[in-house]
Design a protein around this motif. Structure first.
Motif, PDB file in Angstrom:
ATOM      1  N   SER A 285     104.796  83.737  43.414  1.00 16.12           N
ATOM      2  CA  SER A 285     106.137  83.464  42.908  1.00 16.12           C
ATOM      3  C   SER A 285     107.213  83.771  43.945  1.00 16.12           C
ATOM      4  CB  SER A 285     106.410  84.262  41.633  1.00 16.12           C
ATOM      5  OG  SER A 285     106.380  85.665  41.899  1.00 16.12           O
ATOM      6  N   LEU A 286     106.877  84.518  44.986  1.00 10.34           N
ATOM      7  CA  LEU A 286     107.798  84.767  46.093  1.00 10.34           C
ATOM      8  C   LEU A 286     107.251  84.123  47.354  1.00 10.34           C
ATOM      9  CD1 LEU A 286     108.867  88.511  45.682  1.00 10.34           C
ATOM     10  CD2 LEU A 286     110.065  86.454  44.918  1.00 10.34           C
ATOM     11  N   GLY A 287     108.143  83.493  48.117  1.00 11.29           N
ATOM     12  CA  GLY A 287     107.720  82.806  49.318  1.00 11.29           C
ATOM     13  C   GLY A 287     108.528  83.201  50.526  1.00 11.29           C
ATOM     14  N   LEU A 288     108.608  82.275  51.473  1.00 16.34           N
ATOM     15  CA  LEU A 288     109.179  82.557  52.775  1.00 16.34           C
ATOM     16  C   LEU A 288     110.623  83.030  52.699  1.00 16.34           C
ATOM     17  CD1 LEU A 288     108.406  82.456  55.742  1.00 16.34           C
ATOM     18  CD2 LEU A 288     109.114  80.060  55.799  1.00 16.34           C
ATOM     19  N   ASP A 289     111.413  82.439  51.808  1.00 18.72           N
ATOM     20  CA  ASP A 289     112.811  82.864  51.697  1.00 18.72           C
ATOM     21  C   ASP A 289     112.915  84.336  51.299  1.00 18.72           C
ATOM     22  OD1 ASP A 289     111.648  82.084  49.307  1.00 18.72           O
ATOM     23  OD2 ASP A 289     113.526  81.460  48.381  1.00 18.72           O
ATOM     24  N   ALA A 290     112.049  84.758  50.371  1.00 10.91           N
ATOM     25  CA  ALA A 290     112.069  86.159  49.924  1.00 10.91           C
ATOM     26  C   ALA A 290     111.511  87.093  50.989  1.00 10.91           C
ATOM     27  CB  ALA A 290     111.275  86.299  48.627  1.00 10.91           C
ATOM     28  N   TRP A 291     110.434  86.697  51.643  1.00 14.72           N
ATOM     29  CA  TRP A 291     109.825  87.571  52.656  1.00 14.72           C
ATOM     30  C   TRP A 291     110.785  87.837  53.814  1.00 14.72           C
ATOM     31  CZ3 TRP A 291     105.028  83.883  53.104  1.00 14.72           C
ATOM     32  CH2 TRP A 291     104.325  83.890  51.898  1.00 14.72           C
ATOM     33  N   LEU A 292     111.401  86.768  54.337  1.00 14.93           N
ATOM     34  CA  LEU A 292     112.316  86.952  55.461  1.00 14.93           C
ATOM     35  C   LEU A 292     113.577  87.704  55.029  1.00 14.93           C
ATOM     36  CD1 LEU A 292     112.010  83.581  57.409  1.00 14.93           C
ATOM     37  CD2 LEU A 292     110.802  85.733  57.788  1.00 14.93           C
ATOM     38  N   SER A 293     113.997  87.494  53.779  1.00 16.00           N
ATOM     39  CA  SER A 293     115.140  88.253  53.273  1.00 16.00           C
ATOM     40  C   SER A 293     114.816  89.739  53.233  1.00 16.00           C
ATOM     41  CB  SER A 293     115.538  87.769  51.878  1.00 16.00           C
ATOM     42  OG  SER A 293     116.058  86.453  51.925  1.00 16.00           O
ATOM     43  N   ALA A 294     113.605  90.087  52.811  1.00 15.99           N
ATOM     44  CA  ALA A 294     113.202  91.491  52.766  1.00 15.99           C
ATOM     45  C   ALA A 294     113.236  92.110  54.159  1.00 15.99           C
ATOM     46  CB  ALA A 294     111.818  91.631  52.154  1.00 15.99           C
ATOM     47  N   LEU A 295     112.779  91.369  55.169  1.00 15.03           N
ATOM     48  CA  LEU A 295     112.832  91.874  56.543  1.00 15.03           C
ATOM     49  C   LEU A 295     114.281  92.032  57.000  1.00 15.03           C
ATOM     50  CD1 LEU A 295     109.941  89.798  58.175  1.00 15.03           C
ATOM     51  CD2 LEU A 295     109.870  92.183  57.413  1.00 15.03           C
ATOM     52  N   ALA A 296     115.141  91.084  56.600  1.00 11.57           N
ATOM     53  CA  ALA A 296     116.560  91.199  56.954  1.00 11.57           C
ATOM     54  C   ALA A 296     117.202  92.403  56.275  1.00 11.57           C
ATOM     55  CB  ALA A 296     117.291  89.919  56.568  1.00 11.57           C
ATOM     56  N   TYR A 297     116.743  92.745  55.066  1.00 13.08           N
ATOM     57  CA  TYR A 297     117.309  93.868  54.328  1.00 13.08           C
ATOM     58  C   TYR A 297     116.809  95.222  54.819  1.00 13.08           C
ATOM     59  CZ  TYR A 297     119.277  90.688  50.833  1.00 13.08           C
ATOM     60  OH  TYR A 297     120.008  89.720  50.192  1.00 13.08           O
ATOM     61  N   GLY A 298     115.894  95.219  55.776  1.00 18.08           N
ATOM     62  CA  GLY A 298     115.482  96.489  56.358  1.00 18.08           C
ATOM     63  C   GLY A 298     114.013  96.820  56.248  1.00 18.08           C
ATOM     64  N   ALA A 299     113.212  95.993  55.579  1.00 19.86           N
ATOM     65  CA  ALA A 299     111.775  96.242  55.559  1.00 19.86           C
ATOM     66  C   ALA A 299     111.234  96.069  56.971  1.00 19.86           C
ATOM     67  CB  ALA A 299     111.078  95.283  54.605  1.00 19.86           C
TER      68      ALA A 299
ATOM     69  N   GLN B 130     119.660  78.108  51.296  1.00 23.15           N
ATOM     70  CA  GLN B 130     120.766  79.010  51.609  1.00 23.15           C
ATOM     71  C   GLN B 130     120.270  80.443  51.784  1.00 23.15           C
ATOM     72  OE1 GLN B 130     120.857  76.704  49.282  1.00 23.15           O
ATOM     73  NE2 GLN B 130     122.662  75.423  49.615  1.00 23.15           N
ATOM     74  N   ILE B 131     119.361  80.863  50.895  1.00 22.06           N
ATOM     75  CA  ILE B 131     118.803  82.214  50.990  1.00 22.06           C
ATOM     76  C   ILE B 131     117.996  82.361  52.274  1.00 22.06           C
ATOM     77  CG2 ILE B 131     117.141  83.807  49.942  1.00 22.06           C
ATOM     78  CD1 ILE B 131     118.008  82.732  47.210  1.00 22.06           C
ATOM     79  N   LEU B 132     117.167  81.367  52.558  1.00 25.60           N
ATOM     80  CA  LEU B 132     116.327  81.415  53.754  1.00 25.60           C
ATOM     81  C   LEU B 132     117.167  81.449  55.024  1.00 25.60           C
ATOM     82  CD1 LEU B 132     113.530  81.218  55.089  1.00 25.60           C
ATOM     83  CD2 LEU B 132     113.709  78.742  54.903  1.00 25.60           C
ATOM     84  N   PHE B 133     118.157  80.559  55.102  1.00 25.16           N
ATOM     85  CA  PHE B 133     118.952  80.476  56.326  1.00 25.16           C
ATOM     86  C   PHE B 133     119.825  81.719  56.516  1.00 25.16           C
ATOM     87  CE2 PHE B 133     118.806  75.568  56.036  1.00 25.16           C
ATOM     88  CZ  PHE B 133     117.508  75.577  56.535  1.00 25.16           C
ATOM     89  N   ALA B 134     120.299  82.321  55.425  1.00 26.33           N
ATOM     90  CA  ALA B 134     121.064  83.559  55.552  1.00 26.33           C
ATOM     91  C   ALA B 134     120.201  84.663  56.147  1.00 26.33           C
ATOM     92  CB  ALA B 134     121.606  83.980  54.186  1.00 26.33           C
ATOM     93  N   ALA B 135     118.926  84.727  55.720  1.00 23.58           N
ATOM     94  CA  ALA B 135     118.015  85.734  56.272  1.00 23.58           C
ATOM     95  C   ALA B 135     117.733  85.460  57.739  1.00 23.58           C
ATOM     96  CB  ALA B 135     116.712  85.743  55.468  1.00 23.58           C
ATOM     97  N   VAL B 136     117.471  84.203  58.087  1.00 21.79           N
ATOM     98  CA  VAL B 136     117.181  83.855  59.481  1.00 21.79           C
ATOM     99  C   VAL B 136     118.405  84.122  60.364  1.00 21.79           C
ATOM    100  CG1 VAL B 136     116.615  81.960  61.051  1.00 21.79           C
ATOM    101  CG2 VAL B 136     115.387  82.197  58.890  1.00 21.79           C
ATOM    102  N   ASP B 137     119.590  83.791  59.849  1.00 23.09           N
ATOM    103  CA  ASP B 137     120.810  84.054  60.622  1.00 23.09           C
ATOM    104  C   ASP B 137     120.936  85.532  60.968  1.00 23.09           C
ATOM    105  OD1 ASP B 137     121.535  81.421  60.640  1.00 23.09           O
ATOM    106  OD2 ASP B 137     123.006  81.588  59.013  1.00 23.09           O
ATOM    107  N   HIS B 138     120.661  86.397  59.987  1.00 22.09           N
ATOM    108  CA  HIS B 138     120.773  87.838  60.251  1.00 22.09           C
ATOM    109  C   HIS B 138     119.709  88.283  61.246  1.00 22.09           C
ATOM    110  CE1 HIS B 138     121.765  92.049  59.472  1.00 22.09           C
ATOM    111  NE2 HIS B 138     120.457  92.268  59.500  1.00 22.09           N
ATOM    112  N   LEU B 139     118.489  87.804  61.067  1.00 22.53           N
ATOM    113  CA  LEU B 139     117.418  88.181  61.994  1.00 22.53           C
ATOM    114  C   LEU B 139     117.724  87.669  63.398  1.00 22.53           C
ATOM    115  CD1 LEU B 139     114.326  87.481  59.696  1.00 22.53           C
ATOM    116  CD2 LEU B 139     115.226  89.719  60.365  1.00 22.53           C
TER     117      LEU B 139
END
Length: 430
Positions: free
Chosen positions: A292-306, A377-386
């Motif tokens: 139920s969670l995919g690439l957008d969620a995984w990369l967001s988690a890394l952007a959030y500090g995981a 939008q969620i995916l690109f926001a995470a990639v932008d931060h990374l």
């Protein structure tokens, strides 16, 4: 005198465990957006189907208080006393449906349909061959205990039932097809329940078959198919708060472990209780289904500090879901590598539960943005931060074949402005 190294490690592990407990407490009451419900109604009409008449008869006799009928695959003998009985070759059987509305049609024996609320399938190969069988359709394990257990479960499936509507679908951004040409069928191929079908230029999801596997949303390249219970935004709000609370409480090197509710919960509980220092920094995130969670969620988690994201595989993860997750991990690793990060910061827990430097992210400033908008939008926001936090990011990254996003090169000099590409582009990218 400096303390022994073992004591330092033990103190750090204890600090991580305390930080984890505070973080889990901080997000325990995170609200989840409500979703619609799907309702089932079952009166206990049971179809018992099998290859051996004696086995079918034994199950029928033990089915009370359900109302059974029997279907024997192959040539018949005498009908079961007091029970409607059919005999039919396997290739003539047409069985479909779900709890409260199974439909049986036997080709060559009239055009009518028989309806049942429940199905007990004792054949060697299930008549509904999907990874996630429909509610009310049970295929017991070997031996008498398997049949007895299945009958107990079926007796509990009489009455009125409801479940969440797990998905949302926006046909306006679906890339399935255009002008009769099929461009994308990722959700159809990924669905472990066989709940998604093609309507030529869009897809249809049968909510009564959908059981929240989530692989469709993970596979969808445009965000047309989304997971609705809970929405990804709600889950990522919880992840952001979990990581922030852990770090604020003095925790170090947080590794997010995503596991399912069915079989992963017990395993992760054992893992977190291990005395090993490698377990102190693991932060569990329970989801209904792993896919139920995919690439957008995984990369967001890394952007959030995981510092790493690990998926806990279990025997309960459907094969189709596992294949889709493995492909998505490949896409994610290519992105991380292109950004100059360790690609193995994303992967299966079973591959490596340790936190060696080559398998975790470097420490970067945690992102503070909320995960809002659609999937991209969620995916690109995470990639932008990374990307902004990376020391050696490449401007262009080559992704594996089949990646759900990329760029199309258009030769402006050769273009005649016929607009044919615009007409047939299912994703409306051109």
């Amino acid at each position: 005198m400096n303390p022994p190294l073992a004591a330092v490690v033990e103190d750090a592990d204890a600090a991580n465990r305390r930080a984890r407990e505070r973080a889990l407490s901080a997000v325990a009451e995170t609200p989840v957006e409500v979703t619609g419900l799907v309702n089932y109604s079952s009166a206990g009409r049971l179809l018992v189907v099998g290859d051996e008449q004696d086995e079918v008869e034994k199950a029928v006799r033990a089915a009370a208080p359900l109302s059974p009928a029997a279907l024997v695959i192959g040539h018949g003998r005498e009908a079961l006393a007091g029970v409607t009985t059919w005999w039919c070759e396997r290739d003539a059987v047409r069985l479909s449906g779900w709890l409260g509305d199974f439909r049986l049609r036997l080709e060559g024996q009239g055009e009518g349909e028989e309806r049942f609320d429940l199905v007990l399938d004792l054949t060697g190969s299930p008549l509904i061959p999907v990874d996630m069988p429909p509610p009310g359709y049970l295929v017991p394990g070997p031996g008498e205990d398997g049949v007895d257990h299945a009958l107990l479960e079926l007796r509990d499936l009489v009455g009125e039932f409801e479940k969440p509507r797990y998905f949302n679908y926006d046909p306006n951004i679906c890339a399935h097809g255009m002008k009769g040409a099929t461009a994308c069928r990722r959700c159809i191929d990924a669905c472990p329940a066989g709940a998604i079908s093609s309507l030529v230029e869009r897809v249809a999801v049968e909510p009564f078959l959908c059981q929240g596997g989530g692989a469709c949303a993970t596979a969808c390249p445009t965000g047309a198919m989304t997971y609705a219970y809970p929405p990804v935004g709600d889950t990522l709000t919880r992840v952001r708060r979990l990581l922030a609370a852990y770090l604020d409480a003095g925790g170090a090197t947080p590794v997010l472990v995503i596991h399912d509710a069915a079989s992963g919960a017990e395993r992760v509980e054992r893992l977190l209780a291990e005395p090993s220092a490698a377990a102190g920094h693991l932060l569990p995130l329970m989801v209904e289904e792993l896919a139920s969670l995919g690439l957008d969620a995984w990369l967001s988690a890394l952007a959030y500090g995981a510092r790493a994201v690990r998926l806990m595989d279990t025997s309960q993860v459907p094969d189709r879901s596992r294949r889709e997750l493995a492909e998505q991990i490949g896409f994610g690793r290519a992105i991380l590598s292109g950004l100059g990060y360790p690609e193995h910061a994303l992967g299966w827990l079973e591959e490596d539960a340790a936190s060696s430097a080559s398998r975790v992210m470097p420490e970067i400033p945690p992102a503070r943005h909320a995960s809002v908008g659609g999937k991209r939008q969620i995916l690109f926001a995470a990639v932008d931060h990374l990307f902004a936090s990376a020391a050696r990011a490449k401007p262009v990254v080559s992704l594996p074949t089949g990646a759900p996003f990329g760029a199309a090169a258009v030769d402006e000099k050769a273009c005649t402005l016929c607009m044919a590409c615009v007409t047939v582009c299912p994703g409306k990218a051109l």
